[in-house]
Enzyme design. Sequence first.
Site, PDB file in Angstrom:
ATOM      1  CG  ASP A 125      -2.177   0.874   0.927  1.00  8.18           C
ATOM      2  OD1 ASP A 125      -2.097   1.760   0.049  1.00  8.18           O
ATOM      3  OD2 ASP A 125      -3.209   0.685   1.586  1.00  8.18           O
TER       4      ASP A 125
HETATM    5  C1  BGC Z   1      -4.946   3.255  -0.233  1.00  8.13           C
HETATM    6  C2  BGC Z   1      -4.977   2.266  -1.391  1.00  8.13           C
HETATM    7  C3  BGC Z   1      -4.827   3.023  -2.682  1.00  8.13           C
HETATM    8  C4  BGC Z   1      -3.508   3.778  -2.646  1.00  8.13           C
HETATM    9  C5  BGC Z   1      -3.221   4.567  -3.895  1.00  8.13           C
HETATM   10  C6  BGC Z   1      -3.708   4.139  -0.283  1.00  8.13           C
HETATM   11  O1  BGC Z   1      -3.799   5.150   0.661  1.00  8.13           O
HETATM   12  O2  BGC Z   1      -5.007   2.554   0.990  1.00  8.13           O
HETATM   13  O3  BGC Z   1      -6.174   1.527  -1.367  1.00  8.13           O
HETATM   14  O4  BGC Z   1      -4.891   2.141  -3.761  1.00  8.13           O
HETATM   15  O5  BGC Z   1      -3.543   4.690  -1.556  1.00  8.13           O
HETATM   16  O6  BGC Z   1      -4.025   5.689  -3.975  1.00  8.13           O
END
Ligand code: BGC
Length: 697
Positions: free
Chosen positions: A235
Amino acid sequence: MSGSTTISGALWKDMKSEALPAEEQAKLFVGEDKWHTYGTGDIRSLMMADGPNGLRIETGEAVGFRPAVPAVAYPTLSALGCTFDKELMYRFGQVLAQECIRDGVDILLGPGINHKRSPLCGRNFEYFSEDPVLSSELAIGYVKGLQDCGVAACVKHFAGNSRETGRLVQDSIIDERTLFELYLYQFERAVKQARPWSIMAAYNLLNGEYCCENETLLREILRRQWGYDGTVISDWGAVSDPLKAAQNGLNVEMPGPDHGTSDVLLEGLQNGQLAETVFRENTETLRRFAERCSHPKKNEKDIDHFAFAQELAERSAVLLRNEGSLPLKKEKTIAVIGAFAETPRYQGAGSSKVNCLSVDSLREALNEDGITYIYAKGFQPDSDESDPVLIREAMDAAQKCDQVVLMLGLPDGKEAEGFDRETMALPENQNHLVEHLLQVNPDLTVVLQCGSPVLLPWADKVQAILLMYLSGCRGGHALKRLLFGEAVPSGKLAETFPLADEDVPCAPYYTDDLLQAQYREGIFSGYRYYSTFEKPVRYVFGHGLSYTSFRYDDLQADADESGLHVHVTLTNTGMYAARETVQIYTSLPTSRIVRPVIELKGFTPVFLEPGETRTVSIDIPQEDLMYYDTGVHQRQLEEGNYTVYAASSSDDLRLSAYIHLDGTETPYSVLKKEIAETEEAFTELLGYPLPVERKAH
Ligand code: BGC
């Protein structure tokens, strides 16, 4: 590639990896920028975009969430969970793939399939359900739909990410059985059956280790036990120790660019901290990923994406209550009250937020059809304070009309990625408004726009409640059709609507402690808890009414080594062509282990014309009938006489059949306690001392 004909494929691949200098291989461990994997040699850089309910392709250089390329916002996954429809999710995957192909996106960051432990989790709108079989069946459809068109899915957030507040530092402490039955099972089924090309490791820790660095999670469970050969992406900003992450199975740290990770890894390789195989395996994984994403894309169907968004919204809506007010009668006068009728809440806030091309509203849909109505705003959506002028106007409108449609919901500020809600209550001004309107017009239909359950203290006083969840950019037209009976509600709740905040089984353990989350309620989460402990709720899991009625007949169940085969005959006994979702639950009353009184094992939506009858068959794989045995660390089938229910909801069990299952050899060595209320009991359940709470880094 022609040289590969003279040497074995494996050796050829090894040679190709070795041909890449170690410096380049090290760079593959980090994104090239915020939205691309690193590309080098014959390994192409891949582009990602957020999902899961539409594309968010960032533009511009601003920090944080940047403006995004305009796209279509479909209903969020909490809405789509209510369709119980794997085929529909397959079509959804294909539709999303079309947009990805058009915009050059290789990887869509979705679906989110975390278990809904508490309705308060700020991001529940991005997840399907509180049942792992349901979540995974829908995910399997979605992933296959995308990938059959050549676009990678990225299933997230792996795993135990059930809170938003504190998500970057929190350690989810989950006992082994609960983990495998509720928090990993949807990932396991999705990995084994849909083979997602990528998975996103979550921010939080799981049982003492950050998910991105968790050897048990990434190497032992995901790769060794489940045979996963795809890419594990972190993530955004979730890696704390890059060396440990690479060592333990993370493939790509996101976002890029690289601020030193590849140097750390290179040094680790040189001084022997990191095995050469880690580099080689990673390079092969990234090569395989790029190859999978480079197959010719399949994009032949010409789909109207807005019409599909509307279809999804119609299919997701759940009729929670109806004393006869719905469908609305066109010949009667109508008051439409509530700010959301004009400015709908149609999607969630955070990384999934689509810059939507165009958004409709109920008012717009009514106006297009020339339906006359009186509108009153009723309340300020971003406030909890009642506005006496707006209440007066709303009461006047309600008084003048025969029927009232009142649109309530949660504003963005109450429900978003990054923090949890403190209560399921609606803003107080909305509850006040209901009470005021009931004084002047009892024919009140409430429409709800929210991403997760809300408290409905007045539920028994209003005539009808239609739950739209966050229904995307054509929710207004869908709602109009549902209200007037042009479409018939057929959604079923994929999560329980509790009566009060404190009724939720994890409520006492869903605390302000940011560093450690003890999952003491264990397997008794969602309907597994409410049904077993006979705890009253507002609306049960699987609930959803219709404008028509269905009769269930002739339930039959037989079993062989592949699992259980259930057949049931369904008849539409009402006046509307409509869908019913047949739900199959099982129970083992004589069980020697602690287990929920019922569990969902299969389901299928069935569309029937009035008077039509059809026999449907549902196959339940043997593995889904098993419990997880901590003595042997695997699933076991307990021998016994099982009850099989064909049901219209988890408490509307229409028919039952009985079947003896022989079961596997099993020591029945599972938890003795039902819910570990004390820390001592929880430690006993875990089987090892609670990890010492550490300091946030
Ligand atoms: C989120 C993800 C997301 C990523 C990119 C993170 O903060 O938890 O689900 O895909 O950001 O935006």
